[in-house]
Scaffold this motif. Structure first.
Motif, PDB file in Angstrom:
ATOM      1  N   LEU A 198       9.781 -10.320 -59.063  1.00 58.32           N
ATOM      2  CA  LEU A 198      10.785 -10.969 -58.285  1.00 58.32           C
ATOM      3  C   LEU A 198      10.238 -11.080 -56.865  1.00 58.32           C
ATOM      4  O   LEU A 198      10.589 -12.247 -56.394  1.00 58.32           O
ATOM      5  CB  LEU A 198      11.821  -9.977 -58.339  1.00 58.32           C
ATOM      6  CG  LEU A 198      12.700 -10.213 -59.467  1.00 58.32           C
ATOM      7  CD1 LEU A 198      13.661  -8.879 -59.560  1.00 58.32           C
ATOM      8  CD2 LEU A 198      13.515 -11.623 -59.378  1.00 58.32           C
ATOM      9  N   ASN A 199       9.702 -10.001 -56.437  1.00 59.19           N
ATOM     10  CA  ASN A 199       9.057 -10.245 -54.855  1.00 59.19           C
ATOM     11  C   ASN A 199       8.094 -11.238 -54.592  1.00 59.19           C
ATOM     12  O   ASN A 199       8.314 -12.194 -53.705  1.00 59.19           O
ATOM     13  CB  ASN A 199       8.451  -8.698 -54.700  1.00 59.19           C
ATOM     14  CG  ASN A 199       8.031  -8.854 -53.034  1.00 59.19           C
ATOM     15  OD1 ASN A 199       8.519  -9.497 -52.352  1.00 59.19           O
ATOM     16  ND2 ASN A 199       6.850  -7.989 -52.923  1.00 59.19           N
ATOM     17  N   LYS A 233       7.803 -14.000 -56.606  1.00 60.73           N
ATOM     18  CA  LYS A 233       8.542 -15.246 -57.007  1.00 60.73           C
ATOM     19  C   LYS A 233       9.430 -15.896 -55.657  1.00 60.73           C
ATOM     20  O   LYS A 233       9.568 -17.040 -55.392  1.00 60.73           O
ATOM     21  CB  LYS A 233       9.387 -15.086 -58.233  1.00 60.73           C
ATOM     22  CG  LYS A 233       9.623 -16.493 -58.849  1.00 60.73           C
ATOM     23  CD  LYS A 233      10.513 -16.192 -60.218  1.00 60.73           C
ATOM     24  CE  LYS A 233      11.802 -16.524 -59.723  1.00 60.73           C
ATOM     25  NZ  LYS A 233      12.834 -16.505 -60.709  1.00 60.73           N
ATOM     26  N   THR A 234      10.026 -14.662 -55.200  1.00 55.76           N
ATOM     27  CA  THR A 234      10.864 -15.050 -54.032  1.00 55.76           C
ATOM     28  C   THR A 234       9.991 -15.789 -52.723  1.00 55.76           C
ATOM     29  O   THR A 234      10.525 -16.834 -52.136  1.00 55.76           O
ATOM     30  CB  THR A 234      11.600 -13.786 -53.330  1.00 55.76           C
ATOM     31  OG1 THR A 234      12.312 -13.377 -54.353  1.00 55.76           O
ATOM     32  CG2 THR A 234      12.684 -14.167 -52.371  1.00 55.76           C
ATOM     33  N   LEU A 247       8.690  -6.112 -63.203  1.00 59.88           N
ATOM     34  CA  LEU A 247       9.839  -6.964 -62.837  1.00 59.88           C
ATOM     35  C   LEU A 247       9.958  -7.198 -61.266  1.00 59.88           C
ATOM     36  O   LEU A 247      10.303  -8.128 -60.701  1.00 59.88           O
ATOM     37  CB  LEU A 247      10.920  -6.426 -63.836  1.00 59.88           C
ATOM     38  CG  LEU A 247      11.983  -7.365 -63.897  1.00 59.88           C
ATOM     39  CD1 LEU A 247      11.513  -8.577 -64.746  1.00 59.88           C
ATOM     40  CD2 LEU A 247      13.314  -6.999 -64.249  1.00 59.88           C
ATOM     41  N   SER A 248      10.045  -6.016 -60.607  1.00 54.59           N
ATOM     42  CA  SER A 248      10.254  -5.908 -59.215  1.00 54.59           C
ATOM     43  C   SER A 248       9.125  -6.810 -58.608  1.00 54.59           C
ATOM     44  O   SER A 248       9.356  -7.631 -57.382  1.00 54.59           O
ATOM     45  CB  SER A 248      10.334  -4.547 -58.771  1.00 54.59           C
ATOM     46  OG  SER A 248      10.213  -4.442 -57.404  1.00 54.59           O
ATOM     47  N   GLU A 253       8.482 -16.834 -64.214  1.00 52.65           N
ATOM     48  CA  GLU A 253       9.809 -16.664 -64.643  1.00 52.65           C
ATOM     49  C   GLU A 253       9.605 -16.241 -65.967  1.00 52.65           C
ATOM     50  O   GLU A 253      10.690 -15.610 -66.737  1.00 52.65           O
ATOM     51  CB  GLU A 253      10.349 -18.072 -64.391  1.00 52.65           C
ATOM     52  CG  GLU A 253      11.034 -18.525 -63.158  1.00 52.65           C
ATOM     53  CD  GLU A 253      11.351 -19.871 -63.059  1.00 52.65           C
ATOM     54  OE1 GLU A 253      10.987 -20.680 -63.826  1.00 52.65           O
ATOM     55  OE2 GLU A 253      12.024 -20.216 -62.068  1.00 52.65           O
TER      56      GLU A 253
END
Lengths: 67, 819
Positions: free
Chosen positions: B277-278, B280-281, B273-274, B412
């Protein structure tokens, strides 16, 4: 200075591709590239007018059996 | 290769019928724009190649040789449009006649047609660059490096060299990519084999030990060596097909389910997940930059735009622009593109583990779906199959990476595993667990059968990878050698061309650029061309040099390339209005360059500028009879030429046929042309017109008046030197001239409308015939009467104090320098 005096006995440069190809094949012979590949490349580079990707692929890999 | 002797052009382009004798000499075709000069150039190219570049190259749109080479009135009869060209082949010492009509443009009639002749004509046909237009000069000199490289490579026949380089690079890149994908596939296959064999690493000893323990259960002999053809189940009785269709290897199936559950855990873990997120940002930030999304398309667009900037008009929107500023802007954008590419590649690398998880999951789910299909009662696996399709598609999207929005969308939803999928997996697991444990023998049999299946799959991908890897290594090595050889070779060629170019350019500009230098720098797919600007540094030719200098550079580069390309075979070239911008100070040098440096080359030159024609003549580039002057052109008759020998006959014939209007038009046009020549030769003062247009009223009176003055000056000079005989001869010439002027009434036409040339068309034949005769005699007075000479009289020198009135053969030589 008169450029016309500097005529050389070189082959005409319309042979440039041919000369490059010959030198290239000569260089290939001194490497571990299989001689069959060099032979097939030589055949098409010297004889064929318009080279295609398929021609080159065939020259490079035609002895490798497909799985 | 060849020299051109004569040409006959019929119903071709704007020409109805025209014959020109070139006699293997340099030859000039002069005429205002639109008088048919380019029709002759087209005919020469067509006869020799079967093609007309202007009708077939890029930008020619829907125009074609077959449809548009015939004269517009013969467009439906292309067989009537033909060119007959007689050439001399120096190496064979033979004349050859080539007849080619537009209908069968690929099948010329060649007489004689020996193998040697056909071979030479084939070589000529392969060199359409023997014609050079100003548009092509621009491509050599001020185009972008990529475009210039293409043009020069095409001229030197290097496109074949570049083509092979491109193909070899493409093949090695594609093999590298293929090998990379196969490494991943091999990794998934290896993990699957390890699971089936229940070992943690692929070690030959460990593998044989565990496999033999299973074989011993079945009473099979041990395998002592593991080769590429060894079968783990060697000696095992073949399982009946019906039994295979219902049999579920419990241990292996549960191992796959265990793997699926582990991957579910990994995919939904906080670490994943981390990571997501990284990525995706960073992706979201990157996606706001349009360059990142359609990078390749945009890069190609920008590169094309740079190549098309050749003037002060934007190649995209046609708005006026500063080409240097525009190029800088595009270079900045391309640099930005490079930065974005680096960022995107780093993100692709970070995404690789996510792709691996999906690939492994897809492999195990596929296996477990096969097991589930054998369960009774059957379990509905449709949801898990939908999920399988989804993760395969997601994996592909992540691999493709662009469009970024799709990648972000996959990210996502990456950790979201539908609950019905986990439920079905659990259900399958429960059912399989409930299957009674197999006997030791059956378990050993499953072990060997599935182990062998996975081993074969692993061997397959390993073999494929080995082959691809070997092919890739060879292809890369071959490409590297080719790149090295061709680069070294081309460097040498470009150095030679560069030297010849510099030498030629210095000859033209020796007065102010005697130390001129230039640099032709090849790099992959590009050819940079920078020139020295009066010792102030190296810049692109279009940066500071004038258009005239650029034209000179284009010609010199062309000549240097042709010299390198054809060597002693450079015997013929057509220069189609290529030097219109060269200033008067350098024209003589250009003519001398062509004459002195290329004495064995026959140049056919076209120009719309009479002064250029004069320079060609006075410099000796062309002989007095080696030129043709087109006076005008119309669609019905094509170009018509000024020919001093038959213009009067032509007028006479028109009068015989009672066509006073045509005769009057011919007389007026000819008088306008010849008056201009006389004014030029006699250095007459003509009232300046900003539009450059001078009609007969502006020219002829000034020509007459200047001639009278020069003759009078000659008479006074002879008197001052006490040359009585000369005085008598000059006076006789003066009196004769005054009589001719009086007969023509040229000095009255400004005041007497009845004899003004505008009224000629309204005359009757009987009234106009004496007018024609009067002007014929008047004009004759400006020529040398020696039939071998027949040149117009001229004053020397061209500038400064007038020294002499003379003709080309010196039969007339009147001193103008008083004692």
């Amino acid at each position: 200075m008169n450029i016309k005096e500097k005529k050389s006995n070189k082959k005409t440069s319309s042979d440039i591709p041919k000369q490059i190809f010959e030198k290239f094949l000569e260089e290939l012979k001194s490497t571990e590239i299989p001689v069959e590949i060099t032979g097939r490349l030589g055949d098409i580079l010297i004889k064929k007018e318009n080279l295609s990707e398929t021609d080159i692929k065939n020259a490079l890999f035609s002895d490798i059996p497909k799985i | 290769m060849i020299k051109v002797k004569k040409i006959e052009i019929v119903e071709f382009r704007g020409i109805r019928k025209l014959k020109i004798d070139f006699n293997q000499n340099n030859f000039a075709i002069c005429g205002r724009n639109g008088t048919g000069k380019s029709g002759v150039v087209d005919a020469l190219e067509f006869a020799l190649t079967g093609n007309i570049s202007r009708l077939s190259g890029s930008g020619s749109g829907e125009v074609s040789v077959k449809e548009h080479a015939p004269h517009v009135d013969s467009r439906n009869n292309p067989e009537k449009a033909y060119v007959i060209l007689t050439v001399f082949i120096p190496s064979l010492n033979v004349d050859v006649i080539i007849k080619r009509n537009v209908k069968d443009f690929n099948s010329p009639t060649i007489t004689p047609s020996s193998t040697e002749i056909l071979q030479i004509l084939k070589e000529v046909a392969e060199h359409p660059e023997f014609t050079l237009s100003r548009r092509e000069i621009i491509n050599y000199v001020i185009s972008a490096p990529g475009k210039r490289a293409q043009e020069v490579q095409a001229l030197l026949r290097l496109d074949k060299v570049e083509n092979l380089r491109t193909i070899l690079l493409k093949i090695s890149n594609s093999l590298k990519k293929e090998a990379l994908a196969q490494i991943k596939e091999k990794e998934v296959s290896q993990q699957s084999l390890l699971r089936a064999l229940q070992i943690t690493d692929l070690n030959k000893g460990t593998l044989l030990k565990i496999v033999n323990s299973q074989r011993q259960i079945l009473g099979l002999p041990d395998i002592t060596t593991l080769t590429s053809t060894t079968s783990l189940k060697d000696g095992l009785v073949v399982t009946p097909v019906a039994q295979l269709e219902t049999h579920i290897p419990k241990i292996q199936a549960l191992a796959e389910i265990k793997k699926i559950n582990e991957l579910f855990t990994t995919i939904t873990s906080t670490e994943t997940l981390s990571l997501i997120l990284n990525i995706k940002t960073k992706l979201t930030k990157l996606a706001t930059d349009p360059v990142a999304n359609d990078g390749v398309k945009r890069e190609n667009f920008l590169k094309s735009a740079v190549e098309l900037i050749s003037g002060e008009i934007c190649p995209v929107c046609d708005a006026p622009c500063d080409p240097i500023a525009l190029k800088k802007l595009i270079a900045l954008k391309l640099k930005h593109f490079d930065t974005i590419t680096v960022k995107r590649t780093a993100l692709e690398k970070e995404t690789e583990p996510l792709i691996d998880f999906l690939n492994q999951l897809a492999y195990s789910i596929k296996n477990i779906c096969e097991c589930a299909s054998k369960l009774k009662p059957a379990i509905d696996t449709s949801a898990i199959k939908v999920y399988l399709t989804k993760i395969k598609s997601d994996s592909k999207t992540l691999e493709t990476f662009i469009p970024l929005i799709d990648t972000i969308h996959v990210m996502e939803n990456y950790t979201s595993i539908p609950s019905d999928v986990t439920e079905i997996v659990t259900k399958i697991e429960d059912v399989i667990k409930a299957i009674p444990d197999a006997s030791k023998q059956d378990t050993a049999r499953d072990y060997l059968i599935i182990g062998q299946e996975r081993l074969e799959a692993y061997r397959g991908i390993s073999f494929r990878y080995k082959q691809t890897d070997e092919k890739a290594k060879n292809a890369i090595k071959i490409f590297d050698i080719y790149a090295k050889v061709s680069t070294e070779f081309l460097d040498t060629i470009y150095k030679e061309v560069q030297k010849d170019f510099i030498d030629l350019y210095r000859i033209i500009n020796k007065e102010d650029e005697g130390d001129f230098k230039a640099e032709l720098t090849p790099s992959i797919g590009k050819l940079s061309f920078d020139v020295d600007f009066y010792g102030k540094g190296f810049f692109p030719p279009g940066a500071y040099h004038s258009e005239g200098h650029q034209d000179g550079m284009g010609l010199c580069l062309y000549l240097a390339l042709m010299k390198h390309l054809l060597r002693d075979s450079f015997t013929f070239a057509v220069l189609d209005d290529v030097l219109m911008s060269v200033d008067s100070g350098h024209r003589r040098e250009v003519c001398k360059l062509l004459k002195d440096q290329f004495p064995d080359t026959q140049f056919i030159l076209t120009t719309h500028d009479r002064i250029w024609l004069k320079y060609m003549g006075t410099s000796g580039l062309i002989s007095p009879k080696s030129s043709i002057f087109f006076k005008n052109w119309n669609v019905d008759h094509g170009p018509s030429e000024w020919n001093n020998r038959d213009i009067w006959t032509e007028i006479e014939e028109e009068l015989k046929n009672d066509r006073v209007g045509i005769a009057a038009s011919l007389l007026r046009n000819y008088l306008e042309f010849i008056s201009s020549e006389i004014c030029q030769n006699l250095r007459a003062k003509v009232e300046f017109h900003g539009d450059g247009h001078f009609d007969l009223g502006d020219l002829l009176p000034q020509a007459v008046s200047q001639f009278k003055k020069i003759i009078s000056d000659g008479e006074a000079t002879a008197t001052s030197w006490g040359k009585k005989d000369d005085v008598v001869l000059i006076k006789e010439r003066k009196d004769n001239f005054n009589t001719l002027v009086a007969q023509s009434e040229v000095d009255k036409w400004q005041t007497n409308p009845a004899i003004h040339y505008n009224e000629w068309a309204n005359f009757q034949v009987n009234d106009f015939t004496p007018v024609v005769e009067a002007y014929r005699k008047l004009i004759e007075a400006f020529f040398c009467t020696d039939p071998e000479c027949r040149s117009l009289l001229y004053v020397t020198p061209l500038k400064g104090q007038k020294e002499m009135l003379r003709c080309s053969c010196s039969a007339i030589s009147i001193n103008l320098m008083k004692k």
